[in-house]
Scaffold this motif. Structure first.
Motif, PDB file in Angstrom:
ATOM      1  N   ARG A  48      73.152  75.133  84.948  1.00 26.92           N
ATOM      2  CA  ARG A  48      73.909  74.107  85.063  1.00 26.92           C
ATOM      3  C   ARG A  48      75.867  74.486  83.893  1.00 26.92           C
ATOM      4  NH1 ARG A  48      70.177  70.876  84.162  1.00 26.92           N
ATOM      5  NH2 ARG A  48      70.904  69.614  82.414  1.00 26.92           N
ATOM      6  N   CYS A  49      75.262  74.946  83.064  1.00 24.29           N
ATOM      7  CA  CYS A  49      76.692  75.309  81.993  1.00 24.29           C
ATOM      8  C   CYS A  49      77.133  76.225  82.471  1.00 24.29           C
ATOM      9  CB  CYS A  49      75.995  75.888  80.562  1.00 24.29           C
ATOM     10  SG  CYS A  49      75.752  74.428  79.494  1.00 24.29           S
ATOM     11  N   ALA A  50      76.521  77.302  83.039  1.00 28.62           N
ATOM     12  CA  ALA A  50      77.520  78.224  83.433  1.00 28.62           C
ATOM     13  C   ALA A  50      78.176  77.888  85.124  1.00 28.62           C
ATOM     14  CB  ALA A  50      76.082  79.499  84.721  1.00 28.62           C
ATOM     15  N   VAL A  51      77.883  76.920  85.645  1.00 28.45           N
ATOM     16  CA  VAL A  51      78.414  76.489  86.826  1.00 28.45           C
ATOM     17  C   VAL A  51      79.723  76.079  85.923  1.00 28.45           C
ATOM     18  CG1 VAL A  51      78.550  74.621  88.635  1.00 28.45           C
ATOM     19  CG2 VAL A  51      77.215  75.844  88.100  1.00 28.45           C
ATOM     20  N   ALA A  52      79.261  75.623  85.124  1.00 29.15           N
ATOM     21  CA  ALA A  52      80.621  73.988  84.259  1.00 29.15           C
ATOM     22  C   ALA A  52      82.045  75.138  83.736  1.00 29.15           C
ATOM     23  CB  ALA A  52      79.756  73.419  83.495  1.00 29.15           C
ATOM     24  N   LYS A  53      81.156  76.275  83.257  1.00 20.26           N
ATOM     25  CA  LYS A  53      82.345  77.025  82.567  1.00 20.26           C
ATOM     26  C   LYS A  53      83.027  78.171  84.097  1.00 20.26           C
ATOM     27  CE  LYS A  53      79.003  79.339  79.896  1.00 20.26           C
ATOM     28  NZ  LYS A  53      78.387  80.600  79.002  1.00 20.26           N
ATOM     29  N   ASN A  54      82.354  77.820  85.390  1.00 17.39           N
ATOM     30  CA  ASN A  54      83.090  79.583  86.017  1.00 17.39           C
ATOM     31  C   ASN A  54      84.293  78.309  86.615  1.00 17.39           C
ATOM     32  OD1 ASN A  54      83.670  79.983  88.573  1.00 17.39           O
ATOM     33  ND2 ASN A  54      81.655  80.672  88.926  1.00 17.39           N
ATOM     34  N   PRO A  55      85.226  78.782  86.630  1.00 17.94           N
ATOM     35  CA  PRO A  55      87.021  78.478  86.617  1.00 17.94           C
ATOM     36  C   PRO A  55      87.242  78.954  88.085  1.00 17.94           C
ATOM     37  CG  PRO A  55      86.730  81.030  85.580  1.00 17.94           C
ATOM     38  CD  PRO A  55      85.650  80.631  85.565  1.00 17.94           C
ATOM     39  N   SER A  56      86.686  78.676  89.332  1.00 19.40           N
ATOM     40  CA  SER A  56      86.409  78.978  90.588  1.00 19.40           C
ATOM     41  C   SER A  56      85.228  77.364  90.954  1.00 19.40           C
ATOM     42  CB  SER A  56      85.458  80.356  91.290  1.00 19.40           C
ATOM     43  OG  SER A  56      86.450  80.987  90.857  1.00 19.40           O
ATOM     44  N   ALA A  57      84.901  76.618  89.684  1.00 18.28           N
ATOM     45  CA  ALA A  57      83.795  75.825  90.456  1.00 18.28           C
ATOM     46  C   ALA A  57      84.909  74.856  91.538  1.00 18.28           C
ATOM     47  CB  ALA A  57      83.485  75.637  89.766  1.00 18.28           C
ATOM     48  N   PRO A  58      85.058  74.078  92.689  1.00 17.92           N
ATOM     49  CA  PRO A  58      85.521  72.965  93.267  1.00 17.92           C
ATOM     50  C   PRO A  58      85.402  71.808  92.232  1.00 17.92           C
ATOM     51  CG  PRO A  58      84.497  73.868  94.365  1.00 17.92           C
ATOM     52  CD  PRO A  58      83.779  74.003  93.197  1.00 17.92           C
ATOM     53  N   THR A  59      86.601  71.262  91.668  1.00 20.36           N
ATOM     54  CA  THR A  59      86.826  69.720  90.979  1.00 20.36           C
ATOM     55  C   THR A  59      85.973  69.278  91.405  1.00 20.36           C
ATOM     56  OG1 THR A  59      88.260  69.187  92.609  1.00 20.36           O
ATOM     57  CG2 THR A  59      89.116  69.827  91.014  1.00 20.36           C
ATOM     58  N   HIS A  60      85.039  68.567  92.906  1.00 22.04           N
ATOM     59  CA  HIS A  60      84.262  68.080  93.239  1.00 22.04           C
ATOM     60  C   HIS A  60      83.324  67.765  92.824  1.00 22.04           C
ATOM     61  CE1 HIS A  60      83.468  70.050  96.751  1.00 22.04           C
ATOM     62  NE2 HIS A  60      82.360  70.205  95.969  1.00 22.04           N
TER      63      HIS A  60
END
Length: 219
Positions: A48-60
């Protein structure tokens, strides 16, 4: 007995390999939104941290993760450049000052809103003035804080501007003036001013500064 231990160790190894693979996939720039959502629901906090750090993650997805039970996940969401105003507003009120600090430092936080966010939050102010990533605009604001220890920490901060250092070298309290002498960017002019400070502790420290040896008028 040996076979059972070997089997348990093998299971743990495969579980670790799966976890590492998920982190790598969740961190990638080409990961799909559907996969990111699945990773955001993963039971492993590192995924989940990896998702949170990913600058490509959508805002929602970031907004979903700003409610995560893990402090580590939320602090990475607070630093993510894709976190929008809705997500950051939620994180300004986080229980942890590190998370609040990262949200305030996020490039999507308007500088004009900082005073209303900080208010009387001493722990947040402290996190901001000890962080090397705090923008100079926030340091300039905190240099006028009513709490003298916050002004002192601004005076010692390596990113504090010369204009702010000059202001703090004339502070009504001796502690910020003393802090200016500890700043790696202090100028000869400030040292010259503080060598005649009415507080002996400040003046003695100024006289012992390496700049003092270069300015003969000190002696």
């Amino acid at each position: 007995m040996f076979f059972r231990r070997f089997l348990e160790k093998t299971k743990r190894w495969f579980k670790l390999e799966s976890w590492e693979a998920s982190v790598e996939a969740a961190s990638g720039p080409n990961v799909t939104e559907e996969d990111l959502l699945q990773f955001a629901l993963d039971s492993n906090v590192m995924v989940r941290c990896a998702v949170a750090k990913n600058p490509s993650a959508p805002t929602h997805i970031l907004f979903f993760l700003c409610n995560d039970k893990s402090f580590d996940v939320r602090k990475h969401v607070a630093s993510n450049p894709q976190s929008d105003a809705k997500t950051l507003k939620k994180l300004y009120a986080d229980d942890y000052s590190v998370v609040r600090s990262r949200a305030v430092k996020n490039k999507n936080t308007p500088i004009e809103s900082v005073p209303n966010i900080i208010k009387d939050d001493f722990e947040l102010k402290k996190e901001l003035v000890i962080s090397t990533e705090t923008p100079t605009s926030i340091l300039d604001f905190l240099a006028k804080d009513a709490q003298v220890n916050i002004r002192y920490l601004v005076a010692t901060h390596p990113k504090t501007t010369l204009e702010t250092l000059l202001h703090l070298s004339k502070d009504d309290d001796w502690w910020p003036r003393y802090g200016c002498l500890q700043n790696p960017n202090v100028t000869k002019e400030i040292v010259r001013h503080l060598v005649s400070d009415p507080v002996e502790r400040v003046s003695k420290y100024a006289i012992s500064h390496h700049f003092a040896k270069e300015i003969s008028c000190f002696f």
